[in-house]
Design an enzyme around this catalytic site. Structure first.
Site, mmCIF file in Angstrom:
data_model
loop_
_atom_site.group_PDB
_atom_site.id
_atom_site.type_symbol
_atom_site.label_atom_id
_atom_site.label_comp_id
_atom_site.label_asym_id
_atom_site.label_seq_id
_atom_site.Cartn_x
_atom_site.Cartn_y
_atom_site.Cartn_z
ATOM 1 N N ASP A 1 0.650 -1.166 0.083
ATOM 2 C CA ASP A 1 -0.135 0.077 -0.032
ATOM 3 C C ASP A 1 0.969 1.211 0.085
ATOM 4 O OD1 ASP A 1 -2.214 1.722 -0.341
ATOM 5 O OD2 ASP A 1 -3.175 0.725 1.458
HETATM 6 C C1 BGC Z 1 -4.951 3.330 -0.208
HETATM 7 C C2 BGC Z 1 -5.308 2.189 -1.133
HETATM 8 C C3 BGC Z 1 -5.159 2.702 -2.597
HETATM 9 C C4 BGC Z 1 -3.556 3.473 -2.654
HETATM 10 C C5 BGC Z 1 -3.318 4.295 -3.881
HETATM 11 C C6 BGC Z 1 -3.606 4.114 -0.250
HETATM 12 O O1 BGC Z 1 -3.565 5.204 0.458
HETATM 13 O O2 BGC Z 1 -4.951 2.541 1.055
HETATM 14 O O3 BGC Z 1 -6.281 1.464 -0.982
HETATM 15 O O4 BGC Z 1 -5.125 1.832 -3.598
HETATM 16 O O5 BGC Z 1 -3.245 4.555 -1.634
HETATM 17 O O6 BGC Z 1 -4.066 5.267 -4.057
#
Ligand code: BGC
Length: 731
Positions: free
Chosen positions: A273
Site C-alpha cells: 500500500d
Molecule cells: C490506499 C489504497 C490505494 C492507494 C493508492 C492508499 O492510501 O490505502 O487503497 O489503492 O493509496 O491510491
C-alpha cells in the site's frame, strides 16, 4: 508492433513464462529493482507525496515498473514513450483507484452491496474498467474486499459490508467485472484485491490502526473474500497498512508467502500500500528503510508503492546477501508476466487509443446502467402508512436540505471530478423535476451539511407548510467517509437532524433521504419520521434513481449489507455473533446476562433488512428430510407470496446455525440468497440446497471441517425476520 528485440524464438511461439525468462536474463539488478518500484504521477495524489526529482529521467533509466494516478491517453502515452527509451523498453503499468466508476460514477461499493445483485455489481465494475482502460489505465486498485463491522472506520464504504459469504461473492463479481474476458483484452484492467489482510478490523475503527485477532477468526471471517478474489483470477493483491498480530501486513510472510502464494497458489504480484514499506519503521518493526525493504521483499511484497525503500536499498541488500537474488527474480517475473498478459510488450500503447477514449467518455449505455444499479442500491428503511411512493400528480412538493441541489456530493469518496460534472451529475432536484413535471416544487436549503447555523430553518419550515409532501435530503459530505476518514461519532453532521425536527413539527408528511458512506446513527429520525430511504452515495445518476424510487417507477429492493447500530457504544454490532454463556432471554432481560443496561443488544436496523412498497409473506420451511449425511443434500423450501399491491423484488436469505461445535458457532450464518421478482399477489417457491460442505468452519487448529450434529436453518427477508426449521447432520 513488437517492441522487444531480444527474442531468440519468434515471440508468438513462446509461452509467457519463456518470454518472461528471456527478458529477465537481459536485466541488470538495478533494472530488476526498477520493475519493483512504483511512483505516483502528477494527476492526483492519494497519499503523502514525496518530491524527489525528475521521474521522467528515472523512467528512462528503467528505475520504474509502474506509476499510479497517471491517466488519460495523452498522459499515459507520453510516459510510455519515455519508458520505450529505456534500455530494455519494458512498458510501464499505469494503476489507478477505480473503485466505483471512472468517468461514470456508480454507487459506492457498500451501496452496491445493498443490491445483493451480483450481475449488476459485475456490470458496474465492467463499465468502470471499460472507461478506465479507454483512458489508458491498465490496473485498478480494486476490489476492496475487507470485511468491516465497524462503521466508524471510514473505509467501510469501499467494501461489501460485514458478511463473509456475501462479501466473497461480491469480491468475485467485481474481479470478473474488472477483468472482463481476460487480461489482454483492451477493455480489461487488472484487478487488485486489497487490503491483504484484515485491514477492516482496525481497533476502534481508527484508520491504519492495529489488528489483533485469532488466526481462526482471520481464516473464517476475513480471508475468504480474498480467496474468492484470487480464485476469480485477480491479477494482483495489495497488502495493507495495519499490523496483524504484531507483524505489519507488508512485512508479513505468513500472509503473503504462506497463505497467498503458497496455500492459494496465487500467480499474480503483490503491491504494497502507499508507503507501507517505509511505514514499518513507524510501526516499530524495522529500524530504517534498509530493514524495511528487506522485511517487505522477503515477506513477498513484490512492488513498493511510493516508499522508495526498494529503489534505494534492494541493490545493497542483494549484494550483502540479505535479500536473495531468487526473491528479486521471483518478484520481477510476477510483474513481467502481467505485463505480457496485458499485451503491453506487443504494443505498449494499446491502451492509448484516442478514438476509444472519446467514445467511452460519453457512452450513453453507461449512464443507463448507473441509474439501474443506483435504484437497486437504495434501502427503504421505513415507510409508515405507505407514505411512499409519492403520487406523480402531487401538487406541491417541498424539497429541503443540503443534498437537494448537490452535485459532486453524490459521488462520494474515491471518485473523480470532471469538468462537466455540473451538467452530467443529476441532482435530486433535477431528478424530481423530470419525474413530476407538473408539480409545484418548493426548495429550501435549510442548512449546510456541516453547518451549525439554523438560519435557514425558517425558510424550510415555510416551504414545508405550503406543500403536500416534504422530501428532506441530508447526509455526510463526500469527504467524511473514506480513507483516513474515521469518525468517533457517526450521527448526522451539523444541525441536519434539528432541521428535520423543525420541519417535521409542521405536521406535514416527511420523507427523509440519507446520503452517506457508512451506517449513521439517527435514532430520532428513525423513531419519528414516517419514511426513510438510505441512499448511500449513488453517483452520477443519483437524482434520477432517487426520483424513480420516490415516485414508484422502481420498487426499492435493497437490503442492508451491514448492521446499523443504535449508538456508537454498540460497535461492533453484527448479526453473526456468538451466543455467549449468558445470552439475554429478550431485550428486557438484564438479570446478569450479556446485555447493555441502557439499550437493547440488537442493532437499529439489522443485516439483510430492507423494505419494499409491497409486502412479502413467507410460508413455513419445508425440508426434504430431517437428517442428512455428509454425501446428501438438504433441500430447503419456502414459498414467498407478494401480499401487497405492488410488483416487487425480494431477496430471500438462507441462514444456518450449528448448535454445538468444537468451537462455538455464530447464532446465524448466511449461506445463500436468491433474488426473486413477484407480481402483486404472486407466489413462488424458493429452493436452496445445503450440503455438509456448506457447514464447514475452522477449528482452533485451522482445519476446515464440518461436524455431525444438530443445526437450525432459517429463511427470511432479513437476518432478524426469519422462519426456522431443524435438521441433523450425521456421519
Ligand atoms: C490506499 C489504497 C490505494 C492507494 C493508492 C492508499 O492510501 O490505502 O487503497 O489503492 O493509496 O491510491
Amino acid at each position: 508492433m513488437s517492441i522487444m528485440t531480444f527474442s531468440v524464438l519468434p515471440a508468438q511461439k513462446k509461452s509467457i513464462d519463456q518470454k518472461v525468462d528471456s527478458v529477465l536474463k537481459l536485466m541488470t539488478l538495478d533494472e530488476k529493482i526498477g520493475q519493483m518500484n512504483q511512483y505516483n504521477g502528477d494527476w492526483a495524489a492519494t497519499g503523502p507525496i514525496t518530491k524527489d526529482g525528475d521521474k521522467q529521467s528515472q523512467i528512462k533509466k528503467g528505475m520504474l515498473g509502474s506509476m499510479l494516478n497517471v491517466t488519460g491517453v495523452d498522459h499515459t502515452r507520453t510516459l510510455q514513450e519515455i519508458a520505450m527509451q529505456s534500455r530494455l523498453k519494458i512498458p510501464l503499468l499505469f494503476g489507478q483507484d477505480v473503485i466505483h466508476g471512472y468517468r461514470t460514477t456508480f454507487p459506492i461499493p457498500l451501496g452496491e452491496a445493498a443490491s445483493w445483485d451480483l450481475k449488476a455489481i459485475e456490470q458496474s465494475a465492467r463499465i468502470a474498467a471499460i472507461e478506465a482502460a479507454a483512458a489508458g489505465v491498465h490496473w485498478t486498485f480494486a476490489p476492496m474486499v475487507d470485511i468491516a463491522r465497524d462503521p466508524r472506520w471510514g473505509r467501510v464504504m469501499e467494501g461489501a459490508g460485514e458478511d463473509t459469504y456475501l462479501g466473497s461473492l461480491i469480491a468475485a463479481a467485481r474481479v470478473k467485472g474488472f477483468q472482463g474476458k481476460g487480461l489482454g483484452n483492451t477493455d480489461a484492467v487488472m484487478a487488485c484485491a486489497k487490503h491483504f489482510a484484515a485491514y477492516g478490523a482496525a481497533v476502534a475503527g481508527r484508520d491504519y490502526n492495529s489488528v489483533d485477532m485469532s488466526l481462526r477468526q482471520l481464516w473464517e471471517t476475513y480471508l475468504p473474500p480474498f480467496k474468492a478474489a484470487a480464485d476469480a483470477g485477480a491479477a494482483t493483491f495489495m497488502n495493507s497498512f495495519n499490523d496483524l498480530n504484531g507483524i505489519p501486513a507488508t512485512g508479513n510472510a505468513y500472509l503473503q508467502r504462506t497463505v497467498l502464494k503458497g496455500n492459494w497458489n496465487f500467480k499474480g504480484f503483490v503491491v504494497s500500500d502507499w508507503g507501507s514499506v517505509g511505514e514499518m519503521i513507524n510501526h516499530g518493526f524495522v529500524k530504517d528503510n534498509y530493514e524495511a525493504a528487506m522485511a517487505a521483499a522477503n515477506a513477498g511484497s513484490d512492488m513498493d508503492m511510493e516508499s522508495r525503500s526498494y529503489i534505494q536499498n534492494l541493490s545493497k541488500l542483494v549484494k550483502e546477501g540479505k535479500v536473495k537474488m531468487a526473491v528479486i527474480d521471483e518478484a520481477v517475473k510476477r510483474i513481467l508476466r502481467k505485463k505480457f498478459e496485458m499485451g503491453l510488450f506487443d504494443d505498449p500503447y494499446r491502451f492509448c487509443n484516442t478514438e476509444r477514449e472519446k467514445k467511452e467518455w460519453n457512452n450513453p449505455e453507461h449512464i443507463i446502467a448507473a441509474r439501474e444499479i443506483a435504484k437497486k442500491s437504495m434501502v427503504l428503511l421505513k415507510n409508515n402508512h405507505q407514505l411512499l411512493p409519492v403520487n406523480k400528480s402531487v401538487q406541491t412538493i417541498a424539497l429541503i436540505g443540503p443534498f437537494v441541489k448537490a452535485k459532486s456530493d453524490n459521488l462520494g469518496f474515491w471518485s473523480y471530478d470532471w469538468p462537466d460534472d455540473t451538467t452530467r451529475i443529476v441532482s435530486l432536484w433535477e431528478g424530481v423535476r423530470s419525474k413530476a413535471p407538473a408539480a409545484k416544487m418548493l426548495y429550501a436549503y435549510g442548512c449546510g451539511i456541516k453547518d451549525t447555523s439554523r438560519a435557514g430553518f425558517a425558510e424550510a419550515v415555510a416551504a414545508a407548510i405550503q406543500s403536500d409532501i416534504v422530501i428532506i435530503s441530508v447526509g455526510e459530505a463526500r469527504d467524511m467517509t473514506g480513507e483516513a476518514k474515521s469518525r468517533s461519532t457517526i450521527q448526522l453532521p451539523g444541525v441536519q437532524e434539528e432541521l428535520i425536527k423543525a420541519v417535521a413539527a409542521t405536521g406535514k408528511p416527511v420523507v427523509v433521504l440519507i446520503s452517506a458512506g457508512r451506517p449513521l446513527v439517527f435514532n430520532w429520525i428513525a423513531d419519528n419520521v414516517p419514511a426513510i430511504v438510505y441512499t448511500w452515495w449513488l453517483g452520477t445518476q443519483a437524482g434520477n434513481a432517487i426520483a424513480d424510487v420516490l415516485f414508484g417507477d422502481y420498487n426499492p429492493s435493497g437490503k442492508l449489507p451491514i448492521s446499523f447500530p443504535r449508538t456508537e457504544g454498540q460497535i461492533p454490532v453484527y448479526y453473526n455473533h456468538y451466543n455467549t454463556g449468558r445470552p439475554a432471554k429478550d431485550e428486557n432481560d438484564l438479570n446478569y446476562v450479556s446485555a447493555y443496561t441502557d439499550l437493547p443488544n440488537s442493532p437499529k436496523f439489522p443485516f439483510g433488512y430492507g423494505l419494499s412498497y409491497t409486502q412479502f409473506s413467507y410460508s413455513d420451511i419445508k425440508l426434504n428430510k430431517p437428517t442428512i449425511n455428509a454425501k446428501e443434500t438438504l433441500t430447503v423450501q419456502t414459498t414467498v407470496t407478494n401480499t401487497g399491491k405492488f410488483d416487487g423484488e425480494e431477496t430471500v436469505q438462507l441462514y444456518t446455525r450449528d448448535l454445538f461445535g468444537s468451537v462455538v458457532r455464530p447464532v446465524k450464518e448466511l449461506k445463500g440468497f436468491q433474488k426473486i421478482y413477484l407480481k402483486a399477489g404472486e407466489s413462488k417457491t424458493v429452493t436452496f440446497d445445503l450440503t455438509a460442505d456448506d457447514l464447514r468452519f475452522y477449528t482452533d487448529q485451522l482445519q476446515y471441517i464440518y461436524e455431525p450434529g444438530d443445526f437450525k436453518v432459517f429463511v427470511g427477508g432479513s437476518s432478524a425476520d426469519v422462519k426456522e426449521a431443524a435438521f441433523t447432520l450425521v456421519k
